[in-house]
Structure formats: C-alpha cells, structure tokens
Scaffold this motif. Structure first.
Motif, PDB file in Angstrom:
ATOM      1  N   HIS A 129       0.718  -1.312   0.108  1.00 39.05           N
ATOM      2  CA  HIS A 129       0.015  -0.003  -0.099  1.00 39.05           C
ATOM      3  C   HIS A 129       0.868   1.207   0.034  1.00 39.05           C
ATOM      4  O   HIS A 129       1.468   1.518   0.908  1.00 39.05           O
ATOM      5  CB  HIS A 129      -0.960   0.100   0.994  1.00 39.05           C
ATOM      6  N   HIS A 187       1.270   5.380  -1.975  1.00 36.64           N
ATOM      7  CA  HIS A 187       0.830   6.173  -2.889  1.00 36.64           C
ATOM      8  C   HIS A 187       1.904   6.753  -3.680  1.00 36.64           C
ATOM      9  O   HIS A 187       2.155   8.014  -3.679  1.00 36.64           O
ATOM     10  CB  HIS A 187       0.048   7.262  -2.110  1.00 36.64           C
ATOM     11  N   PRO A 206      -2.539   2.079  -4.534  1.00 39.22           N
ATOM     12  CA  PRO A 206      -4.056   2.261  -4.325  1.00 39.22           C
ATOM     13  C   PRO A 206      -4.453   3.461  -5.152  1.00 39.22           C
ATOM     14  O   PRO A 206      -3.895   4.544  -4.755  1.00 39.22           O
ATOM     15  CB  PRO A 206      -4.432   2.207  -2.882  1.00 39.22           C
ATOM     16  N   GLU A 213      -8.194   1.941  -2.868  1.00 41.00           N
ATOM     17  CA  GLU A 213      -8.836   1.799  -1.550  1.00 41.00           C
ATOM     18  C   GLU A 213     -10.249   2.177  -1.420  1.00 41.00           C
ATOM     19  O   GLU A 213     -10.347   3.333  -1.638  1.00 41.00           O
ATOM     20  CB  GLU A 213      -7.666   2.251  -0.426  1.00 41.00           C
ATOM     21  N   HIS A 223      -6.502  -2.509   5.626  1.00 40.82           N
ATOM     22  CA  HIS A 223      -5.173  -1.895   5.607  1.00 40.82           C
ATOM     23  C   HIS A 223      -5.292  -0.716   6.785  1.00 40.82           C
ATOM     24  O   HIS A 223      -6.135  -0.238   7.313  1.00 40.82           O
ATOM     25  CB  HIS A 223      -5.326  -0.819   4.191  1.00 40.82           C
ATOM     26  N   ASP A 230       1.593   3.043   3.202  1.00 42.67           N
ATOM     27  CA  ASP A 230       0.832   3.972   3.092  1.00 42.67           C
ATOM     28  C   ASP A 230       1.673   5.154   2.701  1.00 42.67           C
ATOM     29  O   ASP A 230       1.179   6.458   3.243  1.00 42.67           O
ATOM     30  CB  ASP A 230       0.100   4.096   4.491  1.00 42.67           C
TER      31      ASP A 230
END
Ligand SMILES: [Zn+2]
Length: 262
Positions: free
Chosen positions: A6, A8, A36, A97, A158, A209
């Motif tokens: 996960h 970005h 995601p 997500e 997540h 994340d």
C-alpha cells in the motif's frame, strides 16, 4: 525481500524524485509495490506510474471514502469504466482503496456506505481482493463485508491500528489479512503486543501508506517503501522470529491474498 502492499507512489509528493525512491526501495529489498487509487484522477496517475515501472508497481483501483462527495456516483461510474478496460490487460490487483471513514466528517456517511457496498460488489463480480480503508466505522464496515463474505476472495484491512477485540473481529474473515505499517513503531502503540497476542503471522501483510505514516526513527518525514525495514525489525521483535521469517511469511500472505507469485 519484502512487498509494500500500500503505497501512494503516484502522489505529487514523489514527483521530484520518484526514480530515486524506487531505486532506494529496490536496494532495501522491496520486491514489489502495490499502488491504491483514491479517486478518478488518481486511477490515471496510478496506472501511469505502474506502466512506468513494469513488473515492479501494480495498480489497485477504487474510490476512497474521504473522496466520496456529492458526485460520488458519477465518479464510480467512470472508475468502473476504467476498471473494466483494465481487465483484458489484467495487472489489476485489487479494488481499492475503498471503505468508510467517519473520522474527519460524517457529512457523506450514507453516500460512503453506498459507494463502499457497490465496490464490494465489484470485488465479488471480478473476484478481486479488496484493499479496505476504515476509520471510526469498523462495525458499519464489518456489517457490509459480512453480507458478501461468502463470495469475496479476500483482502486487506489496511493500516490496522486497533485493539485485541477489533483484531479478532476482523480476523473472523478468514480470507482477509491486516496491513501493518509505521504505526507499529510509534512509542505509544500497543500494536506489537496486540499482534503477538491474537494475530497469527500468516494474517498480516506489510505496507507503508507512503507518503504518510513514516516509522520511528523517521517519524514525521515523508515515508517511502525502503523505510519498511524499520517495521520488519519491530515485527521480528514482537513475534520473536527473525526478520527473514517476517519477510518470508508476509510474502506468502501477499501471494495468497492477491493471487500472485510469492
Ligand atoms: Zn492509503
């Protein structure tokens, strides 16, 4: 080798040095990065970024709960169009997500529920796993997943940061795993004890994340996949196993949940 499930990486935070971030990820042992989307425009940037790093970055497409506004149904329609176009070329790893977030605002709470449930139905129809974001709405989220649990192939809850009871409630969905990232390393976090107490090692995957949630001792900086090393170290301590075992088992979990090679 480990996998960041996960990240970005398409975000503008990485526009200036994305190649360097990927190079540092590879050097740190990051084998793959899953990206995601959060809304319609990021579906495009996620796909572009994945195309730029073939066999390394893989896309997940969906509408994030915080991006659910008055235009949510048009957004979903357009995202569904992109999802269905992706299918023949495949490479689409998951729907995400998606989920519920009542932390900042409940203004679109009903719309969030509808948007989430529709995307859960996509996951069932396409037999793709779900990448689920949930904040301050676990009971509502669980109620929706329960209705489709029999037909869902699985997924990731997540950024899990909850307590023992919350972990147990999520683990009842036996094809799902918990995504563990930088929060694990925060000084006040009870997550290491919670994981060791009630979460088997075959029920977690690693994530950054990024650019958010950088682990200690890098807390507050822009996060990136190479920083997962610190999460792996803390997990090995919590479970009383080697770092190699953390990587081996979480990679096997990724292979199982995302239906990809380990
Ligand atoms: Zn995210």
């Amino acid at each position: 080798m480990f996998i960041d499930t996960h990240c970005h990486l398409d975000g503008q935070e990485f526009d200036a040095d994305r190649d360097d971030v990927v190079q540092r990820a590879r050097a740190a042992g990051c084998d793959r990065i899953f990206l995601p989307a959060i809304d319609l425009s990021s579906c495009k940037t996620v796909l572009d970024t994945c195309q730029h790093y073939p066999d390394y970055c893989y896309p997940m497409l969906g509408l994030h709960p915080e991006e659910v506004h008055a235009d949510w149904s048009q957004q979903l329609e357009s995202i569904w169009h992109i999802v269905s176009l992706q299918l023949p070329t495949s490479g689409l790893l998951a729907i995400g997500e998606v989920g519920l977030d009542y932390y900042w605002s409940r203004e679109f709470e009903h719309e969030q529920l509808e948007a989430f449930e529709e995307q859960v139905r996509w996951a069932v129809e396409l037999q793709l796993p779900l990448m689920i974001h949930c904040r301050k709405a676990q009971n509502e989220m669980v109620a929706i997943i329960k209705r489709y649990a029999h037909d869902l192939p699985g997924g990731v809850f997540h950024c899990f940061t909850g307590n023992v009871q919350e972990a147990q409630q999520l683990l009842e969905f036996d094809r799902f795993v918990l995504g563990i990232g930088g929060v694990l390393t925060f000084k006040k976090s009870h997550l290491p004890e919670t994981l060791a107490d009630v979460v088997p090692l075959d029920r977690i995957v690693l994530e950054t994340d990024a650019p958010y949630m950088a682990p200690v001792p890098l807390r507050g900086q822009r996060n990136e996949p190479a920083f997962i090393r610190h999460v792996i170290t803390r997990l090995a301590e919590a479970y009383g196993v080697t770092e190699e075992e953390i990587c081996r088992q979480t990679n096997a979990n990724v292979a199982r949940v995302f239906n990809v090679n380990g």
